[in-house]
Structure formats: C-alpha cells, structure tokens
Design a protein around this motif. Structure first.
Motif, PDB file in Angstrom:
ATOM      1  N   ALA A 150      76.508  61.574 -11.335  1.00  0.00           N
ATOM      2  CA  ALA A 150      75.988  60.210 -11.205  1.00  0.00           C
ATOM      3  C   ALA A 150      76.736  59.447 -10.109  1.00  0.00           C
ATOM      4  N   PHE A 151      78.044  59.614 -10.063  1.00  0.00           N
ATOM      5  CA  PHE A 151      78.850  58.941  -9.040  1.00  0.00           C
ATOM      6  C   PHE A 151      78.454  59.426  -7.649  1.00  0.00           C
ATOM      7  N   GLY A 152      78.214  60.726  -7.531  1.00  0.00           N
ATOM      8  CA  GLY A 152      77.786  61.264  -6.240  1.00  0.00           C
ATOM      9  C   GLY A 152      76.431  60.726  -5.824  1.00  0.00           C
ATOM     10  N   ALA A 153      75.514  60.670  -6.771  1.00  0.00           N
ATOM     11  CA  ALA A 153      74.151  60.227  -6.467  1.00  0.00           C
ATOM     12  C   ALA A 153      74.079  58.734  -6.161  1.00  0.00           C
ATOM     13  N   HIS A 154      74.945  57.943  -6.783  1.00  0.00           N
ATOM     14  CA  HIS A 154      74.842  56.493  -6.629  1.00  0.00           C
ATOM     15  C   HIS A 154      76.020  55.890  -5.856  1.00  0.00           C
ATOM     16  N   GLY A 155      77.232  56.270  -6.226  1.00  0.00           N
ATOM     17  CA  GLY A 155      78.406  55.647  -5.617  1.00  0.00           C
ATOM     18  C   GLY A 155      78.801  56.208  -4.262  1.00  0.00           C
ATOM     19  N   LEU A 156      78.563  57.488  -4.057  1.00  0.00           N
ATOM     20  CA  LEU A 156      78.998  58.116  -2.806  1.00  0.00           C
ATOM     21  C   LEU A 156      77.878  58.264  -1.783  1.00  0.00           C
ATOM     22  N   LYS A 157      76.672  57.985  -2.194  1.00  0.00           N
ATOM     23  CA  LYS A 157      75.509  58.203  -1.327  1.00  0.00           C
ATOM     24  C   LYS A 157      75.672  57.524   0.036  1.00  0.00           C
ATOM     25  N   ALA A 158      76.173  56.314   0.049  1.00  0.00           N
ATOM     26  CA  ALA A 158      76.336  55.577   1.298  1.00  0.00           C
ATOM     27  C   ALA A 158      77.628  55.922   2.032  1.00  0.00           C
ATOM     28  N   MET A 159      78.556  56.593   1.343  1.00  0.00           N
ATOM     29  CA  MET A 159      79.878  56.857   1.927  1.00  0.00           C
ATOM     30  C   MET A 159      80.008  58.248   2.546  1.00  0.00           C
ATOM     31  N   LEU A 160      79.261  59.217   2.032  1.00  0.00           N
ATOM     32  CA  LEU A 160      79.404  60.601   2.482  1.00  0.00           C
ATOM     33  C   LEU A 160      78.207  61.027   3.314  1.00  0.00           C
ATOM     34  N   SER A 161      78.454  61.973   4.203  1.00  0.00           N
ATOM     35  CA  SER A 161      77.347  62.574   4.946  1.00  0.00           C
ATOM     36  C   SER A 161      76.502  63.392   3.972  1.00  0.00           C
ATOM     37  N   ALA A 162      75.308  63.736   4.396  1.00  0.00           N
ATOM     38  CA  ALA A 162      74.427  64.547   3.541  1.00  0.00           C
ATOM     39  C   ALA A 162      75.086  65.884   3.215  1.00  0.00           C
ATOM     40  N   GLU A 163      75.803  66.445   4.171  1.00  0.00           N
ATOM     41  CA  GLU A 163      76.475  67.733   3.959  1.00  0.00           C
ATOM     42  C   GLU A 163      77.579  67.619   2.903  1.00  0.00           C
TER      43      GLU A 163
END
Length: 127
Positions: A22-35
């Motif tokens: 959930a954190f990856g899908a919502h919290g990190l979506k804008a911070m990390l590259s797609a890779e």
C-alpha cells in the motif's frame, strides 16, 4: 522456530507486506521511478507469498510430530524474506545498486526452504 513463533512471524510479515504494498502504491508513487517502484512491489509480493508459506509450515508443525525439517524450512523462509525482500526495499529507497547483488542470496534461501519442505513431506510419505 516453534509453531507459535512461526505463525506469529508469518502474521507479522503479512501485515508488513500489505503495508509495504500500500505504501508503495500510494506513498512512493510520486517519489520513485517506475523501475524502482516495480522493485518495491516485487519485494512486497515475495514477502507476502513467503509469509503464506510460513503459515503453512506453522500449521504443518502442529500436524507432524517430527518438526525438525519444518523448523529448518521456516528459518530458511524467514531468512529469504529478510534478505530478498529487505535488499529490494533498501535498493528501491536508496538507489544503491550493489544491494541487488545480495538479493539472490535471499532467493536461494527461498529455494532451499521449499526444497526442505518437499523433502520433509516426501520422507513423511515414505514412513
């Protein structure tokens, strides 16, 4: 690892895997590259799958009297979660690429865990 410990660790890992996903899908979506986001999701996926494996091992410990191989399988599975998923989470957050070199060690622990579980089941069948 005792049966109750195995099931407790499995439940904690399921909780962490759901939270990480959930954190990856919502919290990190804008911070990390797609890779790197895909790396994070791979870590969460493998953590969840192998936490379910730990549940299974814990349940089998209650059913089978000789749990020595089951305990080894559980420890290998937990080690795999920590090394495989942990190194991928760290890689995704830091971008430090050499962490990817550690990941296969966790994958090997997963493979050895499943092989140990298969051997345990095979030995039980032949008794």
């Amino acid at each position: 690892m005792k049966q109750s410990t195995c099931i407790t660790v499995a439940a904690i890992n399921m909780l962490l895997a759901v939270a990480a996903g959930a954190f990856g899908a919502h919290g990190l979506k804008a911070m990390l590259s797609a890779e790197l986001l895909a790396v994070w999701q791979t870590a969460a996926h493998y953590q969840m799958a192998h936490a379910l494996g730990l549940f299974g091992i814990g349940i089998l410990m209650a059913q089978w009297s000789d749990a020595t191989l089951l305990r080894r399988s559980g420890m290998l599975m937990l080690s795999g979660i920590v090394i495989f998923s942990g190194s991928l989470y760290a890689l995704a957050l830091t971008g430090i690429t050499w962490l990817g070199a550690i990941t296969p060690i966790g994958g090997l622990a997963f493979l050895l865990s499943w092989a140990t579980l298969a051997w345990c089941a095979y030995r039980r069948q032949s008794l």
